[in-house]
Scaffold this motif. Structure first.
Motif, PDB file in Angstrom:
ATOM      1  N   MET A 102       0.837  -1.179   0.000  1.00 50.69           N
ATOM      2  CA  MET A 102       0.000   0.000   0.000  1.00 50.69           C
ATOM      3  C   MET A 102       0.883   1.244   0.000  1.00 50.69           C
ATOM      4  N   THR A 103       0.610   2.160  -0.892  1.00 53.35           N
ATOM      5  CA  THR A 103       1.375   3.398  -0.999  1.00 53.35           C
ATOM      6  C   THR A 103       0.846   4.409   0.006  1.00 53.35           C
ATOM      7  N   ALA A 104       1.771   5.059   0.682  1.00 59.21           N
ATOM      8  CA  ALA A 104       1.370   6.066   1.673  1.00 59.21           C
ATOM      9  C   ALA A 104       0.748   7.260   0.970  1.00 59.21           C
ATOM     10  N   ALA A 105      -0.343   7.740   1.540  1.00 64.27           N
ATOM     11  CA  ALA A 105      -0.999   8.919   0.977  1.00 64.27           C
ATOM     12  C   ALA A 105      -0.099  10.131   1.144  1.00 64.27           C
ATOM     13  N   ARG A 106      -0.044  10.930   0.122  1.00 64.50           N
ATOM     14  CA  ARG A 106       0.742  12.164   0.159  1.00 64.50           C
ATOM     15  C   ARG A 106      -0.161  13.282   0.672  1.00 64.50           C
ATOM     16  N   PRO A 107       0.309  14.019   1.690  1.00 61.24           N
ATOM     17  CA  PRO A 107      -0.539  15.094   2.214  1.00 61.24           C
ATOM     18  C   PRO A 107      -0.760  16.182   1.175  1.00 61.24           C
ATOM     19  N   PRO A 108      -1.897  16.851   1.251  1.00 66.90           N
ATOM     20  CA  PRO A 108      -2.155  17.953   0.319  1.00 66.90           C
ATOM     21  C   PRO A 108      -1.026  18.986   0.366  1.00 66.90           C
ATOM     22  N   GLY A 109      -0.711  19.572  -0.772  1.00 62.07           N
ATOM     23  CA  GLY A 109       0.406  20.510  -0.886  1.00 62.07           C
ATOM     24  C   GLY A 109       0.280  21.751  -0.038  1.00 62.07           C
ATOM     25  N   ASP A 110      -0.946  22.173   0.272  1.00 63.29           N
ATOM     26  CA  ASP A 110      -1.095  23.392   1.074  1.00 63.29           C
ATOM     27  C   ASP A 110      -1.300  23.082   2.557  1.00 63.29           C
ATOM     28  N   VAL A 170      -8.163  13.799  12.918  1.00 60.92           N
ATOM     29  CA  VAL A 170      -8.252  14.473  11.623  1.00 60.92           C
ATOM     30  C   VAL A 170      -9.730  14.504  11.264  1.00 60.92           C
ATOM     31  N   VAL A 171     -10.188  15.629  10.747  1.00 56.23           N
ATOM     32  CA  VAL A 171     -11.577  15.769  10.326  1.00 56.23           C
ATOM     33  C   VAL A 171     -11.915  14.599   9.391  1.00 56.23           C
ATOM     34  N   PRO A 172     -13.033  13.902   9.624  1.00 62.24           N
ATOM     35  CA  PRO A 172     -13.340  12.704   8.847  1.00 62.24           C
ATOM     36  C   PRO A 172     -13.209  12.858   7.329  1.00 62.24           C
ATOM     37  N   ALA A 173     -13.633  13.974   6.774  1.00 58.25           N
ATOM     38  CA  ALA A 173     -13.555  14.158   5.320  1.00 58.25           C
ATOM     39  C   ALA A 173     -12.117  14.200   4.807  1.00 58.25           C
ATOM     40  N   TRP A 174     -11.154  14.426   5.688  1.00 57.14           N
ATOM     41  CA  TRP A 174      -9.751  14.549   5.289  1.00 57.14           C
ATOM     42  C   TRP A 174      -8.897  13.359   5.714  1.00 57.14           C
ATOM     43  N   ARG A 175      -9.481  12.331   6.288  1.00 55.53           N
ATOM     44  CA  ARG A 175      -8.718  11.157   6.716  1.00 55.53           C
ATOM     45  C   ARG A 175      -8.217  10.369   5.507  1.00 55.53           C
ATOM     46  N   GLY A 176      -7.105   9.687   5.712  1.00 52.95           N
ATOM     47  CA  GLY A 176      -6.535   8.862   4.657  1.00 52.95           C
ATOM     48  C   GLY A 176      -5.739   9.640   3.629  1.00 52.95           C
TER      49      GLY A 176
END
Length: 167
Positions: free
Chosen positions: A1-9, A100-106
């Protein structure tokens, strides 16, 4: 499984008194989520009392809070404090609240918050970080996250005994 990359901002900052409102909102939502997942209220999270307590904690040298933001939107929080134990060979960090806010998890936000906590712990000379997960199986996903991030189960369940001041 590839680690999720955090959003750039994504921005992770050590919290200050200016961050009290979003931290309290995130922590109250976390406690409500845990209570809903368990089907019972297990925490008292009065926002006014929590604000007062957080302001006091932020002034303590062994306490830290990190706030994750996307632009100006708070999307996650991690709080931790210094503990002492012989078994841990000295000082270590205990993660108290982490969400983490549910909509932003993972999306790598939790991992990035943990990186900030690890760096803080190293700067304090801590030997480890410890965390207690909410009860299983309702929060099995939380346990899986911690295991992916290098945490290992190291003991039994967390127990509590409420103390009342003498009358």
């Amino acid at each position: 499984m590839t680690a999720a990359r955090p959003p750039g901002d994504l921005r992770i900052d050590r919290s200050t008194h200016d961050d009290v409102e979003p931290i309290v909102d995130l922590v109250v939502a976390l406690l409500e989520e845990i209570s809903a997942g368990l089907g019972e209220r297990v925490f008292s999270a009065d926002p006014d009392t929590t604000r007062t307590r957080l302001r006091r904690f932020l002034d303590l040298p062994g306490y830290a809070s990190f706030l994750a933001r996307l632009g100006n939107e708070p999307v996650g929080v991690l709080t931790l404090y210094e503990s002492l134990a012989l078994y841990a060979e000295g000082a270590f960090g205990t993660i108290a609240e982490f969400s983490v806010v549910p909509a932003w998890r993972g999306r790598g936000i939790g991992r990035t918050l943990l990186q900030a906590a690890r760096a803080f712990g190293v700067s304090r000379g801590w030997t480890r970080l410890e965390v207690t997960t909410p009860p299983l199986p309702a929060f099995a996903r939380t346990l899986a996250f911690y295991k992916r991030e290098g945490f290992a189960v190291s003991g039994g369940r967390k127990l509590r005994c409420l103390l009342e001041p003498p009358r």
